[in-house]
Design a protein around this motif. Sequence first.
Motif, PDB file in Angstrom:
ATOM      1  N   ALA A 589       0.842  -1.202   0.000  1.00  0.00           N
ATOM      2  CA  ALA A 589       0.000   0.000   0.000  1.00  0.00           C
ATOM      3  C   ALA A 589       0.867   1.237   0.000  1.00  0.00           C
ATOM      4  CB  ALA A 589      -0.919  -0.016   1.226  1.00  0.00           C
ATOM      5  N   GLU A 590       0.251   2.333  -0.323  1.00  0.00           N
ATOM      6  CA  GLU A 590       0.930   3.620  -0.321  1.00  0.00           C
ATOM      7  C   GLU A 590       0.819   4.264   1.065  1.00  0.00           C
ATOM      8  OE1 GLU A 590       2.526   4.919  -2.888  1.00  0.00           O
ATOM      9  OE2 GLU A 590       1.933   3.472  -4.427  1.00  0.00           O
ATOM     10  N   GLY A 591       1.736   5.216   1.314  1.00  0.00           N
ATOM     11  CA  GLY A 591       1.630   6.067   2.494  1.00  0.00           C
ATOM     12  C   GLY A 591       1.772   5.357   3.831  1.00  0.00           C
ATOM     13  N   ILE A 592       2.722   4.464   3.918  1.00  0.00           N
ATOM     14  CA  ILE A 592       2.995   3.791   5.195  1.00  0.00           C
ATOM     15  C   ILE A 592       4.122   4.549   5.891  1.00  0.00           C
ATOM     16  CG2 ILE A 592       3.784   1.680   6.308  1.00  0.00           C
ATOM     17  CD1 ILE A 592       2.522   0.134   3.979  1.00  0.00           C
ATOM     18  N   ASP A 593       3.795   5.130   7.023  1.00  0.00           N
ATOM     19  CA  ASP A 593       4.782   5.934   7.753  1.00  0.00           C
ATOM     20  C   ASP A 593       4.990   5.376   9.160  1.00  0.00           C
ATOM     21  OD1 ASP A 593       5.113   7.732   5.671  1.00  0.00           O
ATOM     22  OD2 ASP A 593       3.454   9.001   6.357  1.00  0.00           O
ATOM     23  N   LEU A 594       6.273   5.161   9.522  1.00  0.00           N
ATOM     24  CA  LEU A 594       6.650   4.797  10.889  1.00  0.00           C
ATOM     25  C   LEU A 594       7.634   5.855  11.349  1.00  0.00           C
ATOM     26  CD1 LEU A 594       7.285   0.951  10.405  1.00  0.00           C
ATOM     27  CD2 LEU A 594       5.141   2.090  11.015  1.00  0.00           C
ATOM     28  N   ILE A 607      11.149  -4.142  14.174  1.00  0.00           N
ATOM     29  CA  ILE A 607      10.344  -3.726  13.023  1.00  0.00           C
ATOM     30  C   ILE A 607      10.631  -4.663  11.864  1.00  0.00           C
ATOM     31  CG2 ILE A 607       9.924  -1.898  11.327  1.00  0.00           C
ATOM     32  CD1 ILE A 607      10.690   0.139  13.466  1.00  0.00           C
ATOM     33  N   VAL A 608       9.569  -5.107  11.182  1.00  0.00           N
ATOM     34  CA  VAL A 608       9.710  -5.920   9.980  1.00  0.00           C
ATOM     35  C   VAL A 608       9.013  -5.196   8.838  1.00  0.00           C
ATOM     36  CG1 VAL A 608       9.204  -8.109   8.857  1.00  0.00           C
ATOM     37  CG2 VAL A 608       9.804  -8.068  11.286  1.00  0.00           C
ATOM     38  N   LEU A 609       9.768  -4.903   7.792  1.00  0.00           N
ATOM     39  CA  LEU A 609       9.213  -4.312   6.570  1.00  0.00           C
ATOM     40  C   LEU A 609       9.190  -5.411   5.521  1.00  0.00           C
ATOM     41  CD1 LEU A 609      11.184  -0.923   6.590  1.00  0.00           C
ATOM     42  CD2 LEU A 609       8.933  -1.432   7.586  1.00  0.00           C
ATOM     43  N   ALA A 610       8.084  -6.138   5.461  1.00  0.00           N
ATOM     44  CA  ALA A 610       7.973  -7.257   4.530  1.00  0.00           C
ATOM     45  C   ALA A 610       7.503  -6.801   3.158  1.00  0.00           C
ATOM     46  CB  ALA A 610       7.020  -8.309   5.085  1.00  0.00           C
ATOM     47  N   ALA A 611       6.777  -5.685   3.083  1.00  0.00           N
ATOM     48  CA  ALA A 611       6.305  -5.140   1.805  1.00  0.00           C
ATOM     49  C   ALA A 611       5.872  -3.705   2.038  1.00  0.00           C
ATOM     50  CB  ALA A 611       5.148  -5.977   1.248  1.00  0.00           C
ATOM     51  N   GLY A 612       5.784  -2.952   0.973  1.00  0.00           N
ATOM     52  CA  GLY A 612       5.348  -1.563   1.079  1.00  0.00           C
ATOM     53  C   GLY A 612       5.597  -0.828  -0.211  1.00  0.00           C
ATOM     54  N   ILE A 637      11.519  -2.390  -0.889  1.00  0.00           N
ATOM     55  CA  ILE A 637      12.634  -1.581  -1.368  1.00  0.00           C
ATOM     56  C   ILE A 637      12.228  -0.129  -1.613  1.00  0.00           C
ATOM     57  CG2 ILE A 637      12.218  -2.169  -3.793  1.00  0.00           C
ATOM     58  CD1 ILE A 637      15.267  -2.181  -4.177  1.00  0.00           C
ATOM     59  N   SER A 638      10.932   0.116  -1.888  1.00  0.00           N
ATOM     60  CA  SER A 638      10.471   1.472  -2.197  1.00  0.00           C
ATOM     61  C   SER A 638      10.327   2.343  -0.960  1.00  0.00           C
ATOM     62  CB  SER A 638       9.135   1.417  -2.948  1.00  0.00           C
ATOM     63  OG  SER A 638       9.275   0.736  -4.181  1.00  0.00           O
ATOM     64  N   MET A 639      10.393   1.761   0.217  1.00  0.00           N
ATOM     65  CA  MET A 639      10.228   2.532   1.448  1.00  0.00           C
ATOM     66  C   MET A 639      11.579   3.157   1.844  1.00  0.00           C
ATOM     67  SD  MET A 639       7.624   0.158   3.643  1.00  0.00           S
ATOM     68  CE  MET A 639       7.306   1.477   4.783  1.00  0.00           C
ATOM     69  N   VAL A 640      11.500   4.406   2.292  1.00  0.00           N
ATOM     70  CA  VAL A 640      12.703   5.131   2.707  1.00  0.00           C
ATOM     71  C   VAL A 640      12.992   4.799   4.170  1.00  0.00           C
ATOM     72  CG1 VAL A 640      13.755   7.380   3.050  1.00  0.00           C
ATOM     73  CG2 VAL A 640      12.257   6.980   1.067  1.00  0.00           C
ATOM     74  N   VAL A 641      14.172   4.258   4.416  1.00  0.00           N
ATOM     75  CA  VAL A 641      14.570   3.875   5.772  1.00  0.00           C
ATOM     76  C   VAL A 641      15.785   4.706   6.145  1.00  0.00           C
ATOM     77  CG1 VAL A 641      15.313   1.989   7.267  1.00  0.00           C
ATOM     78  CG2 VAL A 641      13.703   1.537   5.404  1.00  0.00           C
ATOM     79  N   GLU A 642      15.613   5.660   7.071  1.00  0.00           N
ATOM     80  CA  GLU A 642      16.701   6.574   7.377  1.00  0.00           C
ATOM     81  C   GLU A 642      16.606   7.103   8.809  1.00  0.00           C
ATOM     82  OE1 GLU A 642      16.287   9.732   4.546  1.00  0.00           O
ATOM     83  OE2 GLU A 642      14.383  10.434   5.390  1.00  0.00           O
ATOM     84  N   LYS A 643      17.777   7.487   9.315  1.00  0.00           N
ATOM     85  CA  LYS A 643      17.901   8.132  10.624  1.00  0.00           C
ATOM     86  C   LYS A 643      17.254   7.321  11.757  1.00  0.00           C
ATOM     87  CE  LYS A 643      18.403  12.867   8.971  1.00  0.00           C
ATOM     88  NZ  LYS A 643      18.811  12.454   7.613  1.00  0.00           N
ATOM     89  N   ASN A 644      17.311   6.015  11.640  1.00  0.00           N
ATOM     90  CA  ASN A 644      16.861   5.131  12.713  1.00  0.00           C
ATOM     91  C   ASN A 644      18.075   4.663  13.510  1.00  0.00           C
ATOM     92  OD1 ASN A 644      13.898   4.718  11.822  1.00  0.00           O
ATOM     93  ND2 ASN A 644      15.065   4.228   9.965  1.00  0.00           N
ATOM     94  N   ILE A 664      22.048   1.923   0.480  1.00  0.00           N
ATOM     95  CA  ILE A 664      20.732   2.564   0.563  1.00  0.00           C
ATOM     96  C   ILE A 664      20.362   2.825   2.023  1.00  0.00           C
ATOM     97  CG2 ILE A 664      18.261   2.254   0.076  1.00  0.00           C
ATOM     98  CD1 ILE A 664      19.033   0.583  -2.327  1.00  0.00           C
ATOM     99  N   TYR A 665      20.909   2.030   2.925  1.00  0.00           N
ATOM    100  CA  TYR A 665      20.526   2.098   4.342  1.00  0.00           C
ATOM    101  C   TYR A 665      21.659   2.652   5.209  1.00  0.00           C
ATOM    102  CZ  TYR A 665      16.970  -0.901   2.394  1.00  0.00           C
ATOM    103  OH  TYR A 665      15.949  -1.381   1.614  1.00  0.00           O
ATOM    104  N   SER A 666      22.573   3.349   4.597  1.00  0.00           N
ATOM    105  CA  SER A 666      23.739   3.834   5.330  1.00  0.00           C
ATOM    106  C   SER A 666      23.412   4.985   6.278  1.00  0.00           C
ATOM    107  CB  SER A 666      24.831   4.272   4.346  1.00  0.00           C
ATOM    108  OG  SER A 666      24.346   5.328   3.512  1.00  0.00           O
ATOM    109  N   ASP A 667      22.266   5.639   6.073  1.00  0.00           N
ATOM    110  CA  ASP A 667      21.909   6.775   6.923  1.00  0.00           C
ATOM    111  C   ASP A 667      21.142   6.308   8.163  1.00  0.00           C
ATOM    112  OD1 ASP A 667      21.704   9.337   7.816  1.00  0.00           O
ATOM    113  OD2 ASP A 667      20.049   9.914   6.499  1.00  0.00           O
TER     114      ASP A 667
END
Length: 688
Positions: A589-594, A607-612, A637-644, A664-667
Amino acid sequence: MEEAKSVLGLGAEEDPVTRMGEFAEARERLADLVRNAPNETIATRYQEGLQEFDRAMAAVREEAERRRQEKVAAMMALVPGSVTGKSVSTKREDFHSTPVPPKKPVADPAPPQAESEVAPAVQAGPSDTPVDPEEEYNEPEPESTGLGLRVALYLMLFLVIGGAGGGWLYFHIQAEKDVRRQMEMANLERLAAKLVDGRSWKEAKEAYLQIEKLSPGSEVVLTGLRSIEFGMREEQEQFVGYWSGEALAAFEADRLDDAAAAAEKVLKKYPNESEVLELRDKIESARVSQVRTQWTEAIRAAVEIRNWEQAESGLSALAGELPGDELIRTLGKEIAAAKEKQQQEFGRARELAGAAKLRDQGAFDAQALEWMREAIALAPHDEEIRALYEKIASYTRTLRVPEDMATLKEALQGARDRDRVVLGEGVFEGGLAINVAVQLEGAGEGKTVLEAEAGEAPVITFGPGAKKATVSGVVFHKKGFDPAETRYPAVQLRGAEVSFADCVFLEASGHGLEVIESGVADALRCEFKGNGWDGAAAHGKDSRLVIRESRSTENYGHGFEVWDGGSASISECVAKGNSRAGILIDSAAEGIDLLANEVMGNREYGIVLAAGASGRVRGNSVYANKIGGMAVRFSAISMVVEKNRMEKNDGPGLILEQGLREDIYSDNVVRLNDGGNLVAGAQFEGNE
């Protein structure tokens, strides 16, 4: 013989042969020492001394007998007829016979002595007539010669007796010394053995060193010192093995104080035990982690209810236990930020209340009522805002239970959109459906409870007609447990749009809050706890969760979950201690924000990001989860994962499925994870 001894002045008791009896008595004493020796070793040593004494006695006896015979022969030479063994005449006339001329020249006779020095003539017989001096006969030796002989014999006898007696005395003294030494050694051996048995190693070593002084190079000493060394090593192994085992068992049982005490017992006695030193470090690290977790929970709980005094007191206590810990600064910032946020919220509530007051015309105004609902949520304890809310809300119909209606069921049967249904304190029967846009209000802070049995319908079901319905200050509770494959949630939204504020979803057999059929749930400051499945879940196309400043804890499934077309926006929430993941996103789905969530202590992943299809995963703190921190599959892969921040998880911090690039996940901050900080190229199976 007796006459000869009389001439020499010797008594029978001074006979060297007679003195041998005294030597026999000394030997018997040595023999007694052999028989009464305290152990075989000492008996052997005494036996060797006895044999040496016997050899010495034999030599003395032989020498004494030889000298005795010589002295007897010398004395018998003084007796007529006994010197040469030849027949000697004792008749008077024989003394007047002409002497036999010597066969060889003899030395001149000794010069004549003074008359007073000449001994009387030896009488030849019973006659008292003196021998004619002019007659030639064998004259006796002068008296001076007899005296010299007696002196010589005395001296020889003294040497024999004295030598034998002196030898015996010397040997006797030496034997006595040896006896005392052997007995002292035997006592020391017994003492040392007892000290070894009693594990008094220092005293035992001192005893063996005393034996070494008495008998240098003794095998007893070498054996004893080896037994001490072996005993000390065995004692150390036993002591360390027992107490390190106790420390490890207590550590694994999370009894950290007991574990630390057991480890300290070992290190106090054996400070260089490397394994125990390592275990002590682990115990201390666990203790620090435990203290950090306890105070973090307590301080954040105080912040949630905005009890600033309690929060700051907890921060001071944490600083006392862990001075200089970085968590002190972090929590201090959180308290300061929460205070500032409260001020901002209070200012916003004042603004909303002011705007609603300006619109107040004494009649129902949907916008003014909406503003006042938000204002009362931001400043629930402000009396002025509360009073204005009551005034504007009163323009709609208010149904009070049990004052106006006996039950909630009766109140809902006649309710219309915008009606306000107010529940008082107490427990009310649930199992109801709401299909109108009512405002359901409880007494707040756990005072109003709606209940239903586990195997029956949800406590409340909101239908499609309940668009823009609101619920505040209510506890939704399911009694008992239903293990059926299909289980009822505490609250279910079927195509409805409902806002919840300050509500609790408790102990349902299924989900705490379930959103299906394109429904939308907006939850603010809510709690989802102890439910059989997820705390809050949305599934199906366009079904959506919007969760803010809420907690999902100790659920038997996930804390929050969306799948099969559902979506979610979860921000500033806590997902803790759930049996599965803290947050699971498995929906294209679109617009998934954590955003800015705290996810910790869950038994699987944080946290598990299995799809998005799209969304942001930003600013989340993920720590102390069992299997790992955050797992990302290729479908997300389309989800932005940063500053965690993924820290101190039992497994890896960040797990990337095969095909995802690390850069891609270096931040993100990934550190101090027991299973490694980053695992790339992971392969998951099915829905794992």
